[in-house]
Design a protein around this motif. Structure first.
Motif, short mmCIF file in Angstrom:
data_model
loop_
_atom_site.label_atom_id
_atom_site.label_comp_id
_atom_site.label_asym_id
_atom_site.label_seq_id
_atom_site.Cartn_x
_atom_site.Cartn_y
_atom_site.Cartn_z
N LEU A 9 0.82 -1.21 0.00
CA LEU A 9 0.00 0.00 0.00
C LEU A 9 0.86 1.26 0.00
O LEU A 9 0.53 2.25 -0.66
N GLY A 10 1.96 1.23 0.71
CA GLY A 10 2.87 2.37 0.72
C GLY A 10 3.45 2.66 -0.65
O GLY A 10 3.61 3.82 -1.04
N ARG A 11 3.73 1.62 -1.42
CA ARG A 11 4.24 1.80 -2.78
C ARG A 11 3.18 2.48 -3.64
O ARG A 11 3.46 3.40 -4.40
N LYS A 12 1.92 2.04 -3.53
CA LYS A 12 0.84 2.67 -4.29
C LYS A 12 0.70 4.15 -3.90
O LYS A 12 0.51 5.01 -4.75
N LEU A 28 -12.13 6.64 9.14
CA LEU A 28 -13.37 5.94 8.81
C LEU A 28 -13.32 5.19 7.48
O LEU A 28 -14.11 4.28 7.26
N GLY A 29 -12.42 5.58 6.60
CA GLY A 29 -12.32 4.94 5.30
C GLY A 29 -11.11 5.43 4.56
O GLY A 29 -10.45 6.38 4.99
N TYR A 30 -10.81 4.77 3.46
CA TYR A 30 -9.65 5.17 2.66
C TYR A 30 -9.88 4.77 1.21
O TYR A 30 -10.74 3.94 0.90
N VAL A 31 -9.08 5.35 0.33
CA VAL A 31 -9.06 4.95 -1.07
C VAL A 31 -7.63 5.07 -1.60
O VAL A 31 -6.91 6.01 -1.25
N PHE A 32 -7.24 4.08 -2.39
CA PHE A 32 -5.98 4.09 -3.12
C PHE A 32 -6.29 4.01 -4.61
O PHE A 32 -7.02 3.11 -5.04
N ALA A 33 -5.78 4.95 -5.37
CA ALA A 33 -5.90 4.91 -6.83
C ALA A 33 -4.56 5.31 -7.41
O ALA A 33 -3.72 5.90 -6.72
N HIS A 34 -4.35 4.98 -8.67
CA HIS A 34 -3.11 5.36 -9.33
C HIS A 34 -3.31 5.29 -10.84
O HIS A 34 -4.24 4.65 -11.32
N PRO A 35 -2.45 5.96 -11.59
CA PRO A 35 -2.52 5.87 -13.04
C PRO A 35 -2.25 4.43 -13.49
O PRO A 35 -1.47 3.71 -12.83
#
Length: 157
Positions: free
Chosen positions: A28-31, A49-56
């Motif tokens: 997750l840290g890399r993302k 309360l929540g999270y989101v990870f997105a990337h190109p």
């Protein structure tokens, strides 16, 4: 989101998914390092309360639980890697607010679409946000019934 938030992210991840889809802080840290402008932690009163990870992303689906060496140079869409909400925050609009941030980020980046892999019990949720199932094989790890989905974005000229 900051790297110091990853402990809270891992807690929410376990609350939301149990042990089935736990990714490491390293993954997750890399993302987060690839696209910090596309990752958010939702908090209220200092409580995560929540999270989101997105990337190109360019094509296909990233392998779950794997470190990605580097993001693609010519990304034409955003990949919404993970969005999770703590059970105690469900119904508060946290997921929709986080998705809204990712959508705006992806539109501003000039992406033509957002893609994601919906777990079996989340397909209807993502359909409600405009995602359409696509015929694409998935790498191992996403679980039975997981579906690759795509949502077109407005392209600015």
């Amino acid at each position: 989101m900051r790297s110091s938030d990853l402990d809270a992210v891992l807690r929410i991840q376990r609350e939301a998914y149990g042990d089935a889809y736990q990714e490491s802080a390293d993954v997750l840290g890399r993302k987060l390092s690839f696209a910090p402008e596309a990752c958010w932690l939702a908090e209220r009163g200092g409580e995560a309360l929540g999270y989101v990870f997105a990337h190109p992303w360019q094509a296909g689906v990233p392998q779950l639980h794997a470190l990605i060496d580097h993001p693609p140079g010519q990304a034409d869409h955003g990949f919404l890697h993970d969005l999770a909400v703590s059970p105690r925050a469900r119904g508060m609009g946290v997921g929709q607010a986080l998705f809204g941030k990712v959508r705006v980020w992806s539109e501003q980046a000039g992406h033509r679409a957002l893609t994601l892999v919906a777990l079996a019990d989340a397909v209807a949720y993502w359909r409600g946000l405009g995602f359409v199932p696509q015929a694409l094989g998935l790498p191992d790890g996403y679980g039975a019934g997981a579906v690759f989905m795509r949502r077109s974005l407005a392209v600015r000229d």
